[in-house]
Design an enzyme around this catalytic site. Structure first.
Site, PDB file in Angstrom:
ATOM      1  CB  SER A 106      48.628  38.422  34.500  1.00  0.00           C
ATOM      2  OG  SER A 106      49.330  39.252  35.446  1.00  0.00           O
ATOM      3  CG  HIS A 127      45.534  35.026  32.662  1.00  0.00           C
ATOM      4  ND1 HIS A 127      45.997  35.623  31.802  1.00  0.00           N
ATOM      5  CD2 HIS A 127      45.420  36.328  33.717  1.00  0.00           C
ATOM      6  CE1 HIS A 127      46.377  37.030  31.873  1.00  0.00           C
ATOM      7  NE2 HIS A 127      45.887  37.097  33.078  1.00  0.00           N
ATOM      8  CD  GLU A 139      46.844  33.388  28.481  1.00  0.00           C
ATOM      9  OE1 GLU A 139      46.690  34.312  29.477  1.00  0.00           O
ATOM     10  OE2 GLU A 139      47.331  33.434  27.531  1.00  0.00           O
ATOM     11  CG  ASN A 177      49.267  39.968  30.397  1.00  0.00           C
ATOM     12  OD1 ASN A 177      48.537  40.840  30.037  1.00  0.00           O
ATOM     13  ND2 ASN A 177      48.828  39.369  31.415  1.00  0.00           N
TER      14      ASN A 177
HETATM   15  N1  CAA Z   1      30.649  43.716  36.623  1.00  0.00           N
HETATM   16  C1  CAA Z   1      29.490  43.089  35.716  1.00  0.00           C
HETATM   17  N2  CAA Z   1      29.147  43.736  34.741  1.00  0.00           N
HETATM   18  C2  CAA Z   1      29.873  44.654  34.163  1.00  0.00           C
HETATM   19  C3  CAA Z   1      31.017  45.061  34.904  1.00  0.00           C
HETATM   20  C4  CAA Z   1      31.134  44.399  36.131  1.00  0.00           C
HETATM   21  N3  CAA Z   1      32.360  44.854  36.934  1.00  0.00           N
HETATM   22  N4  CAA Z   1      31.734  46.003  34.103  1.00  0.00           N
HETATM   23  C5  CAA Z   1      30.895  46.372  33.054  1.00  0.00           C
HETATM   24  N5  CAA Z   1      29.861  45.478  33.225  1.00  0.00           N
HETATM   25  C6  CAA Z   1      28.846  45.218  32.154  1.00  0.00           C
HETATM   26  C7  CAA Z   1      27.751  46.156  31.920  1.00  0.00           C
HETATM   27  O1  CAA Z   1      26.652  46.129  32.907  1.00  0.00           O
HETATM   28  C8  CAA Z   1      27.636  46.060  30.326  1.00  0.00           C
HETATM   29  O2  CAA Z   1      26.473  45.350  30.187  1.00  0.00           O
HETATM   30  P1  CAA Z   1      25.405  45.030  29.015  1.00  0.00           P
HETATM   31  O3  CAA Z   1      26.254  45.667  27.919  1.00  0.00           O
HETATM   32  O4  CAA Z   1      24.914  43.686  29.099  1.00  0.00           O
HETATM   33  O5  CAA Z   1      24.362  45.991  29.629  1.00  0.00           O
HETATM   34  C9  CAA Z   1      28.786  45.837  29.706  1.00  0.00           C
HETATM   35  O6  CAA Z   1      29.496  45.144  30.799  1.00  0.00           O
HETATM   36  C10 CAA Z   1      29.439  46.974  29.207  1.00  0.00           C
HETATM   37  O7  CAA Z   1      29.713  47.933  30.056  1.00  0.00           O
HETATM   38  P2  CAA Z   1      29.548  49.671  29.997  1.00  0.00           P
HETATM   39  O8  CAA Z   1      28.357  49.669  29.138  1.00  0.00           O
HETATM   40  O9  CAA Z   1      29.504  50.005  31.250  1.00  0.00           O
HETATM   41  O10 CAA Z   1      31.021  50.204  29.536  1.00  0.00           O
HETATM   42  P3  CAA Z   1      31.730  49.577  28.234  1.00  0.00           P
HETATM   43  O11 CAA Z   1      30.859  49.244  27.069  1.00  0.00           O
HETATM   44  O12 CAA Z   1      32.710  50.510  28.052  1.00  0.00           O
HETATM   45  O13 CAA Z   1      32.180  48.087  28.607  1.00  0.00           O
HETATM   46  C11 CAA Z   1      34.175  47.026  29.629  1.00  0.00           C
HETATM   47  C12 CAA Z   1      33.273  48.180  29.782  1.00  0.00           C
HETATM   48  C13 CAA Z   1      33.552  45.825  29.426  1.00  0.00           C
HETATM   49  C14 CAA Z   1      35.178  47.113  30.830  1.00  0.00           C
HETATM   50  C15 CAA Z   1      34.799  47.326  28.154  1.00  0.00           C
HETATM   51  O14 CAA Z   1      35.389  48.728  28.288  1.00  0.00           O
HETATM   52  C16 CAA Z   1      36.232  46.591  27.727  1.00  0.00           C
HETATM   53  O15 CAA Z   1      35.864  45.529  27.308  1.00  0.00           O
HETATM   54  N6  CAA Z   1      37.436  46.927  27.883  1.00  0.00           N
HETATM   55  C17 CAA Z   1      38.552  46.268  27.901  1.00  0.00           C
HETATM   56  C18 CAA Z   1      38.914  45.265  28.857  1.00  0.00           C
HETATM   57  C19 CAA Z   1      39.931  44.212  28.919  1.00  0.00           C
HETATM   58  O16 CAA Z   1      40.547  44.412  27.810  1.00  0.00           O
HETATM   59  N7  CAA Z   1      40.196  43.516  29.835  1.00  0.00           N
HETATM   60  C20 CAA Z   1      41.219  42.541  29.846  1.00  0.00           C
HETATM   61  C21 CAA Z   1      42.555  43.455  30.544  1.00  0.00           C
HETATM   62  S1  CAA Z   1      43.884  42.332  30.753  1.00  0.00           S
HETATM   63  C22 CAA Z   1      43.434  41.444  32.236  1.00  0.00           C
HETATM   64  O17 CAA Z   1      42.416  41.515  32.603  1.00  0.00           O
HETATM   65  C23 CAA Z   1      44.443  40.273  32.670  1.00  0.00           C
HETATM   66  C24 CAA Z   1      46.057  40.667  32.692  1.00  0.00           C
HETATM   67  O18 CAA Z   1      46.709  39.909  32.774  1.00  0.00           O
HETATM   68  C25 CAA Z   1      46.470  42.054  32.665  1.00  0.00           C
END
Ligand code: CAA
Length: 269
Positions: A106, A127, A139, A177
């Site tokens: 990352s 990424h 990315e 990031n």
């Molecule tokens: N596997 C498969 N599907 C998943 C899942 C998983 N692990 N987690 C969530 N989902 C799916 C759910 O089934 C749901 O699908 P549908 O809408 O199609 O039915 C959808 O994602 C939404 O999930 P929820 O309704 O349970 O919950 P939510 O609406 O709160 O979404 C989330 C959860 C997608 C995690 C959302 O909160 C989100 O987008 N959060 C931000 C995530 C983010 O910023 N990620 C980047 C982090 S930085 C990084 O990763 C890299 C780094 O370098 C640090």
């Protein structure tokens, strides 16, 4: 994140070898994949036999040498240059001549990782974002020596995984990031200084900015050790005090409060 990457690759039809350091971690990874695919079965977006076929394309191992026939290896080990460079040196020795070595880092320099191998032109950053099965972005980071050929192959592969590749040059924190982590760090400073409660900080960003998660919830989701490692890479890489990690973040990591994965971070799980 390794299990998420294995999952999307197997779902796209590739045979995958998923390697981890212990059988326990592999079992945990397979369980996460099963749970994630089951969500889609429950929502009738995936048939049960398709789920079984996807799982059947994932072979697990604790032996790095089992990756020797791969056309691409996507590394997703601990966010530490020392650990990643050892893995890259070993992979370089055992992988086929044409194999691409990609890192899911990352923030760590792809140029530096490439330089520990004899094939820096075939080393690239891929990424993925968490949760990998849901997030569309990959990315793609070119190191100083990465060739166009390697880039084009990885770009095409990313599209086959049904993700959207966006390109970026090698620079501390890349784009994701460099922009995300100072926001999270600033939210931690606000908590540290008593400007607002964790619920207020997260609520303000969620409801006011339409972010899916507040920054403290997101930090717990990413892992506080990962957030600290990334802030350190930004701080060292730019030699700019605006990237100094908040003392509260350091204290939580010292205490082993790493967020969701350890049961406690800014919230309790
Ligand atoms: N596997 C498969 N599907 C998943 C899942 C998983 N692990 N987690 C969530 N989902 C799916 C759910 O089934 C749901 O699908 P549908 O809408 O199609 O039915 C959808 O994602 C939404 O999930 P929820 O309704 O349970 O919950 P939510 O609406 O709160 O979404 C989330 C959860 C997608 C995690 C959302 O909160 C989100 O987008 N959060 C931000 C995530 C983010 O910023 N990620 C980047 C982090 S930085 C990084 O990763 C890299 C780094 O370098 C640090």
């Amino acid at each position: 994140m390794g299990n998420g990457i294995a999952q999307v690759a197997a779902r796209a039809g590739f045979n995958v070898v998923m390697r981890d350091v212990s059988e326990d971690f592999l079992a945990r990874g397979l369980k996460a994949i099963d749970k994630s695919l089951q969500r889609d079965v429950d929502k009738e977006r995936l048939a049960t036999d398709e789920k079984q076929a996807i799982l059947g394309r994932i072979r697990t191992t604790t032996d790095l040498a089992d990756l020797r026939d791969a056309f691409i290896v996507v590394e997703a080990v601990t966010e530490s240059f020392a650990v990643k460079s050892e893995v890259f040196k070993t992979l370089d020795e055992l992988a086929g001549e044409a194999a691409i070595l990609a890192s899911n880092t990352s923030s760590i320099s792809i140029t530096r990782l490439g330089a520990v191998t004899k094939r820096p032109e075939q080393v690239i950053g891929m990424h993925f974002m968490n949760p990998v099965p849901v997030m569309k972005l990959v990315e793609i980071i070119r190191g100083a020596a990465t060739t166009d050929e390697t880039y084009q192959k990885v770009h095409a592969l990313t599209e086959k995984l049904e993700k959207i590749p966006l390109e970026c040059n090698d620079s501390p924190g890349f784009i994701s990031n460099r922009v995300l982590m100072p926001m999270i760090n600033e939210a931690i400073f606000a908590l540290y200084e008593g400007v607002a409660s964790r619920e207020s900080i997260d609520g303000i960003m969620k409801l006011g900015m339409n972010h899916p998660m507040g920054p403290l919830t997101l930090a717990d989701f990413i892992g506080l050790d990962v957030c600290l490692a990334i802030m350190n890479v930004l701080h060292d890489g730019f030699s700019d005090s605006k990237y100094r990690p908040c003392p509260l973040l350091k204290r939580y990591v010292d205490a082993g409060w790493l967020g969701r994965k350890s049961g406690r971070g800014f919230y309790e799980y």
